[in-house]
Design a protein around this motif. Structure first.
Motif, PDB file in Angstrom:
ATOM      1  N   GLN A 265      68.012  95.442  20.410  1.00 43.07           N
ATOM      2  CA  GLN A 265      68.801  95.857  21.567  1.00 43.07           C
ATOM      3  C   GLN A 265      69.976  96.732  21.143  1.00 43.07           C
TER       4      GLN A 265
ATOM      5  N   LEU B 259      69.139  89.538  34.333  1.00 44.77           N
ATOM      6  CA  LEU B 259      68.659  90.452  33.294  1.00 44.77           C
ATOM      7  C   LEU B 259      69.224  91.853  33.493  1.00 44.77           C
TER       8      LEU B 259
ATOM      9  N   SER C 132      70.350  82.042  25.535  1.00 42.44           N
ATOM     10  CA  SER C 132      69.334  82.217  26.571  1.00 42.44           C
ATOM     11  C   SER C 132      68.043  81.487  26.213  1.00 42.44           C
TER      12      SER C 132
ATOM     13  N   PHE D 283      65.992  87.607  37.333  1.00 43.65           N
ATOM     14  CA  PHE D 283      65.816  89.041  37.121  1.00 43.65           C
ATOM     15  C   PHE D 283      67.110  89.806  37.366  1.00 43.65           C
TER      16      PHE D 283
ATOM     17  N   TYR E 271      58.038  87.385  34.179  1.00 46.36           N
ATOM     18  CA  TYR E 271      59.350  87.480  33.545  1.00 46.36           C
ATOM     19  C   TYR E 271      59.397  88.630  32.549  1.00 46.36           C
ATOM     20  N   PHE E 272      58.382  88.745  31.719  1.00 48.49           N
ATOM     21  CA  PHE E 272      58.446  89.719  30.643  1.00 48.49           C
ATOM     22  C   PHE E 272      58.187  91.148  31.113  1.00 48.49           C
TER      23      PHE E 272
ATOM     24  N   GLN F 261      71.465  85.870  23.147  1.00 55.93           N
ATOM     25  CA  GLN F 261      70.015  85.682  23.131  1.00 55.93           C
ATOM     26  C   GLN F 261      69.659  84.253  22.731  1.00 55.93           C
TER      27      GLN F 261
ATOM     28  N   ALA G 185      64.960  96.434  30.806  1.00 58.47           N
ATOM     29  CA  ALA G 185      65.584  96.691  29.502  1.00 58.47           C
ATOM     30  C   ALA G 185      66.034  98.134  29.348  1.00 58.47           C
TER      31      ALA G 185
ATOM     32  N   LEU H  36      61.499  91.998  32.363  1.00 59.80           N
ATOM     33  CA  LEU H  36      62.369  92.209  31.211  1.00 59.80           C
ATOM     34  C   LEU H  36      62.152  93.594  30.608  1.00 59.80           C
TER      35      LEU H  36
END
Length: 457
Positions: free
Chosen positions: A292, A144, A25, A141, A58-59, A22, A66, A62
């Protein structure tokens, strides 16, 4: 309580490589902002504004992707490798589609920023930066989706290797492309965006290869029948992931809207907000890694049908969140001027103007470390149980109602200035952490009483 403490070593072993990945990133974005700050405060403000435009896409991606991690952990916990493989393959399809669908809005982001009332010069300067950023979204993406599949196996090392490679490449290309070193043309801010896009392409290819070649991933044949649509799994990912995407978008959207409101106070205020936001984002990577890990550990225990272990893993992750918040808060409180100086050159004509705004923003950032970390960890623990709909509603209320509402009131009605908008974020995070904590306690009580199933459907 003994069972809770017993889970901490396993959580730390899982969270540590996730945390390193993370940080690597977020290091890509941090190096982008650092390089933009080296060019000028104007370029830094432009980079920050551009980031605020594409971050919603993006979020939300995400947040949706996730859920691949806990769904994979649940499948492996119940010894169903086929479901783990199908989840990964359909997750990749969703990632590609979301990346392609997000590109047009980012391509025309400069016009959107002008429409939203942002500075005309900054918005037009962002156009080539946003062009290269848009081209990289599908690869970002996909990376991810691969990252969460790796984490769902409890094996985050491959994503760490790929991200470290990407970070090193991004730092090198930032210098080469923005400054025009060797045979390359000097591209300035545009070169920073191109460097990031290239880095994510390399990261996706690297992690994809590691997943296909390494154990334990190859045991589930991750790319077998990847072309099959499999609507059942796609619907499942979207049904559980969409509320989580809305929740992530609510939180990050709070920061994005706050930055846009702060941008109305001028370039110095926007640059200060970008510094405070980036410091907050870097610090957030530590509790996010435990979040996570919580989703994976809770999901695995739920898939195996062990409610006591579910509760113990969730509670242990929250305890870890409290412990890591203490040094993060202290570090930001003690070194606000130094942290600001990492992004703004002391000889920059706007340095003093940025510093006077950034320092109080960083003090507020230090104050909300505990609540920010806790709300992320509780949300992830609930996500491990497929409980995403109610947390999304809670997030909308806490982030947008309390956070943005209080910040706008203080800044524009009471006329307390741009720092008060940042203070509103602390209000939203604190309220959300409290309500989500109550949600977790009530859900655990209901599971133990047998009134609700262990996994939400």
């Amino acid at each position: 309580m003994q069972l809770t403490f017993a889970q901490i070593p396993a959580l730390i072993r899982l969270a540590l490589p996730i945390c390193m990945a993370q940080l690597a990133s977020i290091g890509i974005l941090t190096s982008d902002l650092w390089m933009a700050g080296r060019l000028s405060t104007f370029d830094l403000a432009t980079s920050a504004l551009s980031t605020r435009l594409y971050h919603p896409f993006y979020f939300i991606a995400l947040g949706i992707l996730a859920v691949i991690a806990p769904l994979t952990a649940q499948a492996l916990g119940s010894n169903d490798g086929t479901i783990a493989r199908r989840t990964f393959g359909r997750g990749l399809k969703i990632a590609v589609h979301m990346g392609i669908q997000s590109m047009p809005a980012v391509f025309y982001g400069s016009d959107i920023l002008i429409f939203l009332g942002q500075d005309d010069a900054l918005s037009r300067h962002a156009k080539p930066y946003l062009f290269w950023t848009a081209l990289g979204l599908p690869f970002t993406f996909v990376f991810l989706a691969m990252r969460f599949f790796s984490s769902g196996h409890g094996e985050p090392a491959p994503q760490l290797y790929a991200t470290l490679l990407g970070l090193g490449l991004n730092i090198l290309l930032n210098e080469v492309l923005s400054q025009g070193i060797g045979p390359f043309v000097k591209m300035g801010l545009e070169g920073i965006a191109l460097a990031t896009t290239i880095s994510y392409i390399v990261m996706a290819l690297t992690l994809g290869a590691l997943i296909g070649l390494r154990s334990p991933f190859r045991q589930v044949s991750p790319y077998r029948r990847w072309w099959v649509l499999d609507f059942y799994i796609i619907k499942r990912i979207l049904r559980i992931g969409s509320p989580n995407g809305l929740l992530v978008l609510s939180e990050t959207g709070m920061f994005i809207i706050a930055a846009l409101m702060i941008g109305l106070f001028g370039t110095s205020a926007l640059a200060a907000a970008s510094v405070a936001n980036q410091i907050a984002a870097v610090a957030f990577m530590v509790p996010l890694s435990f979040a996570q890990a919580a989703a994976i550990r809770v999901g695995g225990a739920a898939g195996a049908g062990h409610p006591a272990l579910v509760s113990a893993n969730g509670n242990a992750s929250m305890l870890c969140g409290v412990l890591v918040a203490i040094p993060l808060t202290a570090g930001i409180l003690v070194f606000p001027e130094f942290l600001t100086g990492l992004f703004i050159q002391p000889d920059d004509p706007f340095f003093d103007d940025v510093l006077v705004i950034a320092v109080p923003m960083l003090i507020i950032t230090a104050i909300f470390q505990l609540s920010d970390g806790m709300q992320a960890i509780v949300t992830a623990a609930l996500r491990g149980l497929n409980d995403t709909k109610i947390p999304a509603i809670i997030g909308l209320f806490g982030y947008w109602g309390a956070g943005i509402g209080s910040g706008a009131y203080m800044a524009f009605i009471l006329e307390w200035g741009p720092v008060s908008i940042w203070a509103g974020l602390a209000v939203g995070l604190f309220l959300n952490a409290i309500i989500l904590g109550i949600r977790w306690v009530m859900r655990m009580q209901a599971i133990r009483a047998g009134t609700i199933p262990l996994l939400a459907q």
